[in-house]
Motif scaffolding. Structure first.
Motif, short mmCIF file in Angstrom:
data_model
loop_
_atom_site.label_atom_id
_atom_site.label_comp_id
_atom_site.label_asym_id
_atom_site.label_seq_id
_atom_site.Cartn_x
_atom_site.Cartn_y
_atom_site.Cartn_z
N SER A 388 1.23 -1.40 0.40
CA SER A 388 0.19 0.16 0.13
C SER A 388 0.96 1.31 0.16
N VAL A 389 1.85 1.52 0.53
CA VAL A 389 2.76 2.29 0.67
C VAL A 389 3.59 2.15 -0.74
N ALA A 390 4.26 1.05 -1.38
CA ALA A 390 4.52 1.16 -3.05
C ALA A 390 3.23 2.32 -3.47
N MET A 391 2.46 1.93 -3.41
CA MET A 391 1.37 2.15 -4.20
C MET A 391 1.53 3.45 -4.58
N ASP A 392 0.65 4.18 -2.85
CA ASP A 392 0.25 5.28 -2.63
C ASP A 392 1.38 6.50 -3.82
N LEU A 393 2.54 6.20 -3.17
CA LEU A 393 3.95 6.96 -3.69
C LEU A 393 4.46 6.54 -5.11
N LEU A 394 3.54 6.01 -5.97
CA LEU A 394 3.84 5.28 -7.34
C LEU A 394 3.06 6.61 -7.51
N LYS A 395 1.59 6.20 -7.16
CA LYS A 395 0.82 7.16 -7.55
C LYS A 395 0.88 8.77 -7.51
N TYR A 396 1.08 9.28 -6.71
CA TYR A 396 1.57 10.13 -5.80
C TYR A 396 2.94 11.37 -6.72
N HIS A 397 3.59 10.53 -7.55
CA HIS A 397 4.63 10.21 -8.69
C HIS A 397 5.00 10.19 -9.72
N SER A 398 3.13 10.26 -10.32
CA SER A 398 3.67 8.96 -11.98
C SER A 398 3.38 10.56 -12.70
N ASP A 399 3.32 11.78 -11.86
CA ASP A 399 3.30 13.09 -12.99
C ASP A 399 4.98 13.50 -13.18
N HIS A 400 5.44 13.35 -12.94
CA HIS A 400 7.21 13.64 -12.19
C HIS A 400 6.67 15.51 -12.83
N LEU A 401 6.13 15.90 -12.16
CA LEU A 401 6.16 17.15 -11.64
C LEU A 401 7.77 17.33 -11.17
N VAL A 402 8.33 16.95 -10.30
CA VAL A 402 9.60 17.88 -10.27
C VAL A 402 10.50 17.47 -11.32
N LEU A 403 10.68 16.78 -12.04
CA LEU A 403 11.43 16.59 -13.20
C LEU A 403 11.15 17.36 -14.36
N LYS A 404 9.70 18.08 -14.53
CA LYS A 404 9.32 19.02 -15.12
C LYS A 404 9.75 19.90 -14.49
N ALA A 405 10.03 20.45 -14.18
CA ALA A 405 10.03 21.32 -12.70
C ALA A 405 11.43 21.72 -13.22
N LEU A 406 12.25 20.46 -12.88
CA LEU A 406 13.63 21.04 -12.71
C LEU A 406 14.64 21.09 -14.44
N LYS A 407 13.73 20.75 -15.87
CA LYS A 407 13.63 20.73 -16.86
C LYS A 407 13.67 22.61 -16.77
N ALA A 408 12.59 22.92 -16.45
CA ALA A 408 12.41 24.42 -16.89
C ALA A 408 12.98 25.63 -15.88
N SER A 409 13.26 24.99 -14.45
CA SER A 409 14.47 25.66 -14.15
C SER A 409 15.75 25.94 -14.06
N GLY A 410 15.90 24.97 -15.42
CA GLY A 410 17.37 24.35 -15.40
C GLY A 410 17.60 25.51 -17.65
#
Length: 713
Positions: A388-410
């Motif tokens: 259940s921990v794995a499912m919740d975290l994978l779902k939470y990170h599935s939009d890859h928002l942090v990666l998109k923000a890193l690319k934009a700030s770079g």
């Protein structure tokens, strides 16, 4: 007479067989020789018996002749092993000829009377020749295996030398030239190690090899973009750090492949990671249940210490910030109950020993059952918490928002935003490392444990690499190559997240009994695209039209799988080797049927080909079990079963060849899928015959044993 078993020839030759191809080459030979040696010396021998003995003897000699020809060809190509291989070939040839002479009995009316030595007058001669033959054939095979290992080591050395050159280049022109050579060498290395991976008997080593090869495949593209970024921005420290990490990871992966292939670990190094809770609970339960057989099997303190280790491991769950309050409370409650149940067991155990009881008392039996039930509940609760921990975290990170923000700030060259998003990615990395650790505890099989370790390592290494690539882009926001490099590392992160989702599903399937320990053939990382070309090949999926074409074959596979299952249910002992391998084959055939419908765990054609190869390997294990069983049969019954076995071996071999065959282009791949399904169907038709026959013969053997026991009274 003395039988020659699979373990016997391995021990006799003083060798350890590590690859399936070596083992499978020996299986038919062992079967034929065992048939010869175990024949009953009846006073009356029919022409049919004499003819059969002669045919087997000649077949052995011919097979050895063909084998020796291949062995000598290998010897001529490998000077340093030439003498050893040739000596073993001469021994094999001589033993094969001896067996042919001793079984040349069909033309003799009274073999004993005319002075000629035969299998009837010199049984020990046949046994001696058989042992020599199997030991020399095994030596040739193991020496040929060393040739394959040497090829892999040579290939690795070439890759390492070219990597050293790549690391030192200072111009684009020189880099492009050397990288082209590197690409070709990596393709050769991928082919050699891919074949070796499929040939390994040990599922754990297989999973380790798959993990190391997945690293090399993904790092090839990273090495290209990281090196180009460094050449474009030679004074950039973050670019240098980024490139250095890729080279370091590739070297470690190459080293791991060689460790697996040569079966060696550097001295003083242990297996990575502590024992998982799943393995610790399994071992604890085995020991507890072992008390039924022997009350003095282990010490009370030893059992207490084992439970202590398990409960210490549960702290990984109860201390985790991501475990829910309810799950934490339940785990703590079960841990307390486990300590209590163990004390109850200790008390009943002491009481039984004080009464000098040899068998388990009723109180102790109840305590044993309650202890094991408590451990099962704890295992179930830990599995539930981890997944259940794995499912919740994978779902939470599935939009890859942090990666998109890193690319934009770079791209914007925004130093504050980059620092903030780098911290967020580091937090995400820590969360995912925790998920991998928890999943490893409940993974259920050793290959899946290794896959969890591989995922953990990938997140640990890739997180800082993304940050160094983003820092390079921030310093050079208009650089196309720096942007491309960051994209490659972000894709690797996304790909690993996707792999963990598949891994989670596999772990749940194993826990729910949809795939048992013997069936973990689809362990991630899936070797679907080990081609080291610069543009990664996409795994191929069937389209609707192709699924429709396979519909009829798929349905037949499904029906035959059900027939095999219903035949298996008629067996009294579900733990019988024949039943276990048969059920495994039925399960794999059913997953191949689901593939034809676009359902189930097999998603790509590569998955299906892997499953087909695993199906063939499992089938050869069934053949070994059937051969072992045939040795218990009377002379009249034995040929019936051996006849069926003889049909099965070439069918499994053919499926192995088909599954490994290279296919390029949609139509060729579809044709290969169709052939795999049809060949699996053909094998199931044979299984539907052999399973009830074996069941019938087993009942006959058991009946005979009962009669013997009855007459003893």
């Amino acid at each position: 007479g003395p039988a020659v078993s699979a373990g016997g020839w391995e021990a006799a030759a003083g060798l350890q067989i590590r690859s399936r191809s070596v083992e499978q080459t020996l299986v038919p030979l062992v079967a034929q020789i065992t048939t010869l040696i175990n024949h009953k010396n009846k006073p009356k021998r029919s022409d049919k018996t004499l003819k059969a003995i002669q045919q087997v003897g000649q077949a052995v000699n011919l097979a050895v002749g063909r084998f020796v020809t291949v062995g000598e060809a290998i010897a001529n190509e490998n000077q340093e092993l030439k003498e050893e291989i040739n000596v073993a070939c001469i021994e094999a040839k001589r033993a094969g000829e001896t067996i042919a002479q001793l079984t040349d009995v069909a033309a003799l009316d009274h073999p004993e009377s005319d002075g000629q030595m035969t299998i009837f007058t010199d049984k020990s001669g046949v046994v001696k020749a058989a042992r020599l033959l199997l030991s020399s054939v095994t030596k040739v095979l193991v020496l040929a295996d060393r040739v394959v290992i040497k090829q892999i080591i040579t290939s690795r050395n070439k890759v390492l030398l070219t990597m050293e050159q790549l690391e030192k280049v200072s111009t684009f022109q020189e880099f492009v030239q050397i990288f082209s050579q590197f690409g070709n060498e990596m393709v050769e290395f991928a082919h050699l190690t891919g074949d070796r991976q499929n040939d390994l008997k040990d599922e754990k080593k297989k999973a380790k090899m798959a993990a190391a090869r997945a690293v090399l495949e993904k790092c090839t593209m990273m090495l290209l973009t990281a090196s180009k970024t460094c050449l474009r921005h030679p004074d950039c420290e973050s670019a240098r750090i980024n490139k250095g990490a890729v080279f370091q990871r590739m070297r470690l992966a190459l080293e791991q492949v060689i460790e697996i292939v040569t079966d060696s670990r550097p001295s003083g190094e242990h297996e990575p990671g502590p024992m998982s809770i799943y393995a610790a609970i399994k071992e604890f339960k085995n020991q507890v249940e072992g008390l039924r057989e022997n009350l003095s099997l282990l010490s009370r303190e030893g059992l207490r210490a084992r439970l202590r280790v398990i409960l210490e491991h549960t702290e990984d769950f109860t201390d985790s910030a991501y475990t829910s309050h309810e799950d934490r409370e339940r785990i703590l409650e079960l841990a307390k109950q486990a300590r209590m149940e163990l004390e109850q067991l200790m008390s009943a155990w002491m009481s039984a020993q004080n009464q000098r009881k040899r068998d388990v008392t009723e109180d102790m039996e109840v305590a044993l059952l309650k202890m094991c039930q408590c451990m099962n509940e704890l295992q179930r609760e830990l599995h539930s918490a981890a997944t259940s921990v794995a499912m919740d975290l994978l779902k939470y990170h599935s939009d890859h928002l942090v990666l998109k923000a890193l690319k934009a700030s770079g791209e914007e060259g925004n130093i504050e935003a980059l620092a903030e998003h780098s911290c967020q990615l580091s937090e995400q990395k820590e969360q995912l490392l925790e998920v991998c650790r928890l999943l490893r505890h409940v993974s259920g099989t050793e290959p899946l444990e290794i896959t969890c370790l591989h995922a953990e390592d990938t997140f640990k290494v890739t997180g800082p690499q993304i940050i160094s690539a983003a820092e390079t882009l921030m310093l050079h926001p208009s650089s196309k190559i720096a942007k491309e490099n960051l994209e490659v590392f972000c894709e690797a992160w996304e790909s690993q997240l996707s792999d963990v989702s598949l891994l989670l599903r596999e772990i749940r399937d194993v826990f729910e009994g949809r795939r048992g320990e013997k069936r973990a053939y689809l362990s991630l990382p899936r070797p679907g695209k080990h081609n080291a070309n610069l543009k990664s090949l996409k795994p191929v999926r069937l389209d609707r039209e192709e699924q429709a074409k396979l519909g009829k074959s798929g349905l037949t596979l499904c029906e035959l799988s059900s027939q095999v299952d219903s035949e298996m249910e008629k067996w009294d002992d579900p733990e019988n080797e024949i039943v276990r391998h048969g059920q495994c084959l039925s399960s794999m055939a059913y997953s191949m049927y689901l593939f034809t419908r676009g359902e189930g765990l097999l998603k790509t054609t590569q998955d299906l080909f892997q499953q087909a190869e695993a199906f063939a390997i499992e089938g050869l294990k069934l053949v070994s079990a059937l051969l072992a069983f045939s040795n218990q049969l009377e002379d009249d019954d034995k040929p019936l079963l051996l006849q069926e076995i003889e049909k099965m071996v070439p069918a499994y071999r053919q499926l192995q060849v088909t599954a490994k065959a290279h296919a390029q282009g949609q139509s060729a791949i579809f044709a290969k899928v169709d052939t795999c399904i049809q060949e699996a169907e053909h094998i199931l038709h044979m299984l539907v015959q052999v399973v009830p026959l074996s069941c019938k013969l087993l009942k006959k053997v058991s009946g005979r044993a009962c009669e013997c026991n009855y007459t003893d009274f």
